[in-house]
Structures are given as structure tokens and as C-alpha cells.
Design a protein around this motif. Structure first.
Motif, PDB file in Angstrom:
ATOM      1  N   CYS A 288      -6.634   3.796  -4.161  1.00  0.00           N
ATOM      2  CA  CYS A 288      -7.361   3.337  -2.974  1.00  0.00           C
ATOM      3  C   CYS A 288      -8.581   4.223  -2.716  1.00  0.00           C
ATOM      4  O   CYS A 288      -9.670   3.721  -2.397  1.00  0.00           O
ATOM      5  N   ASP A 291     -11.226   3.278  -5.279  1.00  0.00           N
ATOM      6  CA  ASP A 291     -11.876   2.000  -4.988  1.00  0.00           C
ATOM      7  C   ASP A 291     -12.800   2.108  -3.782  1.00  0.00           C
ATOM      8  O   ASP A 291     -13.840   1.444  -3.716  1.00  0.00           O
ATOM      9  N   VAL A 332      -7.199  -7.771  -9.769  1.00  0.00           N
ATOM     10  CA  VAL A 332      -8.298  -7.383  -8.878  1.00  0.00           C
ATOM     11  C   VAL A 332      -9.564  -7.047  -9.674  1.00  0.00           C
ATOM     12  O   VAL A 332     -10.679  -7.381  -9.267  1.00  0.00           O
ATOM     13  N   VAL A 430     -10.806   0.113   0.639  1.00  0.00           N
ATOM     14  CA  VAL A 430     -10.565  -1.024  -0.254  1.00  0.00           C
ATOM     15  C   VAL A 430      -9.082  -1.011  -0.630  1.00  0.00           C
ATOM     16  O   VAL A 430      -8.640  -0.132  -1.367  1.00  0.00           O
ATOM     17  N   GLY A 432      -7.133  -3.927  -1.548  1.00  0.00           N
ATOM     18  CA  GLY A 432      -6.647  -5.149  -2.201  1.00  0.00           C
ATOM     19  C   GLY A 432      -5.543  -4.901  -3.221  1.00  0.00           C
ATOM     20  O   GLY A 432      -4.472  -5.504  -3.162  1.00  0.00           O
ATOM     21  N   SER A 433      -5.806  -3.979  -4.157  1.00  0.00           N
ATOM     22  CA  SER A 433      -4.827  -3.789  -5.229  1.00  0.00           C
ATOM     23  C   SER A 433      -3.560  -3.128  -4.706  1.00  0.00           C
ATOM     24  O   SER A 433      -2.467  -3.375  -5.222  1.00  0.00           O
ATOM     25  N   VAL A 435      -2.187  -3.589  -1.695  1.00  0.00           N
ATOM     26  CA  VAL A 435      -1.396  -4.657  -1.066  1.00  0.00           C
ATOM     27  C   VAL A 435      -0.716  -5.502  -2.149  1.00  0.00           C
ATOM     28  O   VAL A 435       0.466  -5.849  -2.035  1.00  0.00           O
ATOM     29  N   LEU A 436      -1.467  -5.774  -3.208  1.00  0.00           N
ATOM     30  CA  LEU A 436      -0.924  -6.594  -4.295  1.00  0.00           C
ATOM     31  C   LEU A 436       0.265  -5.896  -4.980  1.00  0.00           C
ATOM     32  O   LEU A 436       1.278  -6.548  -5.291  1.00  0.00           O
ATOM     33  N   SER A 482      -5.523   0.252   8.826  1.00  0.00           N
ATOM     34  CA  SER A 482      -5.960  -0.985   9.483  1.00  0.00           C
ATOM     35  C   SER A 482      -5.943  -0.911  11.001  1.00  0.00           C
ATOM     36  O   SER A 482      -6.647  -1.674  11.668  1.00  0.00           O
TER      37      SER A 482
END
Lengths: 496, 127
Positions: A288, A291, A332, A430, A432-433, A435-436, A482
Motif C-alpha cells: 500500500c 502504491d 490490479v 491506494v 485497491g490491491s 482490499v482485493l 478511510s
């Protein structure tokens, strides 16, 4: 002997800390960065030294005084080389520092990452905010003291761990490896296959190392290893959130992790689930950070690979994690082009190499077959998959466990009170990955339960809380990226 | 919409209080542990594994440094412990005598005989 033990802990930590500092791609020191690097070094140091001991066992047999000398020399040399390299780079001032500007472009080597404006000692910060920051810090120190005391009492009252796995799997394996001398392979005999002899060796070997340096077998070492991993996980969470969202937010994230009922219990029980959650969190935090701050950099990816390898070297679930990370990064990263993806994957695999080699040898030469895999067959597995009631049962158990872990209650209440992170404030993490990966891991765990050849209810009761604990630190990390920090929730300050 | 400053402060205060309360509640076990630690009796008897280690201390000296031994369990007449606790006792035996391997399924010249509250090693010549 105590001095030797201390040395055995400090040297690998120092060497890995210097490695992290050397490969760290950012020029300025962000708030929480040293805490993050230091805590990651504790776990990764234990991981790498366990690989070294394993290599010694395989190549030279039971460790003796020569091993102690060799290992110490190895880590001293590595620390020395890295220390000199760091000093030289500092003098020359030509480090491979890269930065990401507002548009996401990388500027090398100039530019400074905008530090989240929630530091403690910002000159001119309004008094209520300083008071708030100090209050949160005091609460964290109180929380850490409380939990340290709890850990201490738990370890004194139950020196072998209160519940099964510690003695039944990890410490039993450590006893075989330490006391077995040249017959250390007995640890994987079919006679003791009931103790999951196929589980990887990071934890037992860390214990063996401690006993070896101390010169005797004692319950102090497994408790110490458990303590280090438990509080290093808190430190990694604190440091990572502090780097991306400021110190107050980092302290609050650490407080939430400490308050999870099972976290400290599993840690002081000397289970491998907390060390695994440490490596999962460490890997995803580094990815993270990469990214978000330095998307072209590969050194953080290599370090993430190193931690992911340690995860696989800790528990079989770590193998699932490595696969999930690779798939998530592929999904991603494919938008950014195959070339970049190939470079990133190669960097990740380089980090994975030391523990990967040890694991490959272990799984192919020493470990008996895994009971869950050995119990599968096409027909029964498909039947279990098609049985809708099993899926419902697993989902229900997962839901119940989430509520029991407090995460489902505590985090939404906190979110309702503090609100979402203001979208224009500071750099946007960032995620995304990450969370994935969490999603893929949950899917993987779900499928393992649905297809388990063991009695489903018993399997769920005996392991689901531990399995979900692997992911809670990551979920808390994502949550605190968040949610609004207390400073943001208070609104813009009316400074003169 | 901007909320009044005071209301925002209350929300932040409540948020931090919720987190700290959760921490305090999760630390409730500390009180029980401290109390148990305070009781001398609890310190010796609480931990089943340590009790088992003490039970096997003498037997370990009679066993070889390595190798495989058999295992037999004996119950009082009329008592029938459940399967789970029998397995647990067998596993605890293995933990106590490691690195000697304990085979629960086959006979060996040396066997650990496990009674309710004592253990002994017996020799079976010619087996």
C-alpha cells in the motif's frame, strides 16, 4: 547466556532494520516510519534467522557452538555492510529516492512526500488539537501497559500456552528439533502426524534458536517470541497508519487492535496465528505504501515479498496468502501494462526467495501430506461444494464470529461518530490491491471450510476465530485509512 | 453542511471514549489473572501442562534419549473417560517425553503405562 539471547534477538533485528532503511525509497522520515521499520524488522529478523537455522540443520545437522558463531558473524557482517552503505549514501546524498507528485507522476530524486498534517509537535498547532493528540498518546500507553500486564500474567500462569496448539503443535515440534540432536527429523515422523507435522517451521525454529542461544530449554522463549510478534503487530499497524494518516490516527488504530478480545489471548497462547497476521499486515502495508507514495519503486515490493515468504514459512494459510497477493497484483496491475507487472512480480519473487527455498525443501523432503488435502477427492469435494447447507453454515459462522470479535460493532460505531475521511485532505492511500487480497483470502477460507473433509461444525468451532484474526489487523488498517482522523473530524482549525 | 464546533468535539470525544472503553472491557480478564496469580495454589495447579510435566519428570529418566516407545492407558473400573480427554492425555504424554516418539497404535519393548494419576515405564521382553 542471557546476553547471548539478547544478542540473538538484537542482531537479526538490527540487520533487517538496516536493510529496510537501505531499501526504503523515501528521502524524508515520515511520522511513524521508524516504528514501522523497527517493528517489521523484529518479525522479519526472526523469520530470516529461522531460515538460517533450518539451512544449518539440513546441511550440517544439529546446531552447536559453531552455529552460534557463524550466525552472529553473518548478521554482524550484514549489519556492518548495510551500515557503511547507508552512511556512504547519506554523505553522497544520491540515494534512489523517488516521489509521487499530485498527478501521480514520479519525480526522482527531488520532491518531498506531503507529511500528513497531524503530527504531535507542529509549531503553532491550536491547543485543543495538541491536547487531543497527547490524550490519545496517553490512552495508548495505558492500553499497552494493561495488555503487557495481561500478557505477563497469562504467560506466568500458563507457561505452555492455555489452549492446545502451542504445545500440541509448535512447542512439541521445537522440542523435537532442539532435543532430538541429529535425529531432528523425528519431528516429522508418521508417529506424530496427528500434530500437523506438515506445518511450516518459522515459529518452532525461532523457539529452538532462543533455546540454543540460552543454552537450555525453557518456557520463557516461546512466551518471548509470542510477546515480540504480538506487540510488533501493534507497532506495524501504528507505524503504517501514522505514515499515511498521522500519529493520532495511528495510535487509535493500535488501540482498536489491542482491544480485540482474541488478539491478546491468541498471542499469549503462543499460537502461530498472530505471527501470521503480523506478516500479512506487514506485506500489505508495504504494498500500500508503495502504491501510494512511490508506484514505480520496486524495493518495497521486494521487502513485501520477503514478508509474504515469512507468512508462508509460518503457516500453510501463508501459502494461500502468497497466491492471493500474486492474483490481486495481477488483476490490479494489468491495466498498467505487462512489462511493469513482470518487473513487479520478479521483485516480489526475489523477496520470496529465502523463505521460499526453505519451504520448498521442507514440503518436498520432510513434511507429511496435509490432512485437509489428503482427505480430498474429486467426487466428495464436488459434493461438499454443491451442498448449499454447508455454505450457509460457514457464512453464518463467519458472521457470528465477526460480531463476537467486536469488529462489526466497534468500527461502525466509531465511523458513525467520526465520519469519512475528507476527500481533499492529504494524499489518497491506494488500497485497491489490499482490499482485493482480503476478499480473496476470505473466499479462500470459505472454500477451505466448505470442502473440509473434517466434521464441519467442529472445524469451524476450533479454528474460525483464529483464521479471521489473520485478517483483522489488515481490516483495521484499511478502516483507519478511510475514517476521518480526530483532527479532521474537529474541522478546519481557526488559527490566526 | 458544517457542524457546529462544539458538536464535532463531542463526537470526537465519544469516538475516542468508545475505543478506550472497548480496551478496558477487553482487559477485564487481567483482574482474574492477577487474582489467580495471587493464589499460591492456583499457581501450581492451574496449568494442566505443567502438572503433566511434573508427573512425567521421573519417567523421562527411565526412557532412552531417542527412539520409539509404546503407550497404554488404564482406567478405574466403571469409569469411561470420553474420547477427547483420552486423546488429550495421550498427546500430553508425547509432549512430556519428546524427543522420544510415542506410538499409540503398536507394541514396543518399552511402554509407558498411564494410570489415572501416575505413570510408569514397563519392559516387555521378546516383543
Amino acid at each position: 547466556m542471557m546476553a547471548m539471547l539478547l544478542l540473538s534477538l538484537l542482531l537479526p533485528t538490527l540487520a533487517v532494520f538496516l536493510l529496510f532503511s537501505f531499501l526504503w525509497p523515501l528521502r524524508q522520515t515520515l511520522p511513524g516510519q521508524r516504528v514501522l521499520q523497527g517493528c517489521l524488522a523484529v518479525g522479519a529478523g526472526l523469520g530470516l534467522s529461522s531460515v538460517l537455522l533450518f539451512a544449518w540443520l539440513v546441511l550440517a545437522g544439529a546446531p552447536d557452538g559453531v552455529y552460534t558463531l557463524t550466525e552472529t558473524a553473518c548478521f554482524l557482517t550484514l549489519s556492518g555492510v548495510l551500515g557503511v552503505a547507508l552512511r556512504r549514501r547519506k554523505k553522497l546524498g544520491n540515494g534512489q529516492y523517488t516521489e509521487k507528485d499530485e498527478r501521480g507522476e514520479v519525480n526522482a530524486p527531488t520532491g518531498e512526500y506531503p507529511v500528513p498534517s497531524t503530527g504531535f509537535s507542529e509549531p503553532g498547532a491550536p491547543t485543543p488539537r495538541v491536547t487531543l493528540q497527547r490524550l490519545v498518546m496517553v490512552l495508548l500507553v495505558t492500553g499497552v501497559i494493561l495488555k503487557l500486564l495481561q500478557f505477563l500474567f497469562q504467560s506466568l500462569l500458563f507457561p505452555h500456552g492455555e489452549h492446545g496448539d502451542a504445545w500440541y503443535i509448535w512447542n512439541l515440534r521445537a522440542r523435537f528439533l532442539y532435543c532430538g540432536g541429529d535425529d531432528w527429523r523425528d519431528a516429522f515422523s508418521a508417529v506424530v502426524s496427528w500434530s500437523h507435522a506438515d506445518y511450516p517451521l518459522l515459529l518452532p525454529l525461532s523457539v529452538v534458536r532462543g533455546w540454543h542461544f540460552l543454552g537450555r530449554e525453557t518456557t520463557f522463549i516461546p512466551a518471548l517470541v509470542a510477546l515480540l510478534f504480538t506487540f510488533a503487530t501493534v507497532g506495524v499497524l501504528l507505524g503504517a497508519v501514522a505514515v499515511l494518516r498521522g500519529r493520532t490516527q495511528g495510535c487509535l488504530a493500535a488501540l482498536v487492535l489491542l482491544s480485540l478480545p482474541y488478539f491478546l489471548q491468541l498471542g499469549s497462547d503462543q499460537y502461530a496465528d498472530v505471527p501470521l497476521s503480523f506478516f500479512l499486515l506487514g506485506t500489505l502495508v508495504l504494498l500500500c505504501l508503495r502504491d501510494t507514495l512511490v508506484p514505480q519503486d520496486l524495493s518495497l515490493v521486494t521487502l513485501a515479498g520477503l514478508l509474504a515468504g515469512c507468512a508462508a514459512w509460518t503457516k500453510n494459510e501463508g501459502l494461500l496468502f502468497v497466491a492471493c497477493v500474486l492474483v490481486a497484483r495481477l488483476l490490479v496491475g494489468v491495466r498498467r501494462g505487462w512489462r511493469g507487472l513482470l518487473r513487479e512480480t520478479s521483485a516480489f519473487l526475489v523477496g520470496l526467495l529465502p523463505t521460499g527455498c526453505a519451504l520448498l525443501y521442507f514440503k518436498t523432503q520432510l513434511a507429511p501430506p496435509n490432512d485437509l488435502i489428503a482427505g480430498q477427492g474429486w467426487e466428495p469435494t464436488l459434493e461438499r461444494l454443491a451442498d448449499f447447507s454447508r455454505s450457509t453454515q460457514v457464512l453464518k459462522a463467519m458472521g457470528d464470529e465477526v460480531v463476537k470479535s467486536w469488529v462489526a460493532v466497534l468500527l461502525p460505531v466509531y465511523f458513525l461518530l467520526l465520519g469519512r475521511r475528507p476527500s481533499r485532505e492529504g494524499p489518497r492511500p491506494v488500497i485497491g490491491s489490499v482490499v482485493l487480497v482480503v476478499g480473496l483470502m476470505l473466499l479462500g477460507y470459505f472454500l477451505v471450510y466448505v470442502t473440509t473433509p473434517n466434521e464441519l461444525e467442529e472445524h469451524l468451532v476450533s479454528s474460525l476465530n483464529r483464521v479471521l484474526m489473520h485478517l483483522w489487523p489488515v481490516v483495521i488498517f484499511l478502516f483507519f485509512l478511510s475514517v476521518a482522523s480526530p483532527e479532521e473530524a474537529l474541522g478546519p482549525c481557526n488559527q490566526p | 453542511m458544517t457542524l457546529p464546533e462544539q458538536f464535532r468535539s463531542v463526537r470526537v470525544f465519544l469516538g475516542i471514549t468508545v475505543v478506550f472503553l472497548a480496551l478496558l472491557i477487553s482487559s477485564a480478564r487481567l483482574r482474574k489473572l492477577a487474582k489467580d496469580w495471587d493464589t499460591q495454589q492456583a499457581r501450581r495447579d492451574m496449568d494442566e501442562i505443567s502438572r503433566n510435566e511434573r508427573l512425567f519428570a521421573g519417567v523421562k529418566k527411565q526412557l532412552p534419549a531417542r527412539g520409539v516407545v509404546g503407550y497404554r492407558e488404564y482406567f478405574r473400573k466403571g469409569s469411561s473417560p470420553d474420547k477427547e480427554s483420552r486423546w488429550k492425555q495421550a498427546f500430553l504424554t508425547q509432549y512430556a517425553v519428546a524427543p522420544v516418539l510415542v506410538d499409540f497404535n503398536r507394541n514396543y519393548p518399552l511402554t509407558i503405562d498411564h494410570f489415572r494419576d501416575r505413570v510408569k515405564v514397563s519392559r516387555h521382553e521378546g516383543k
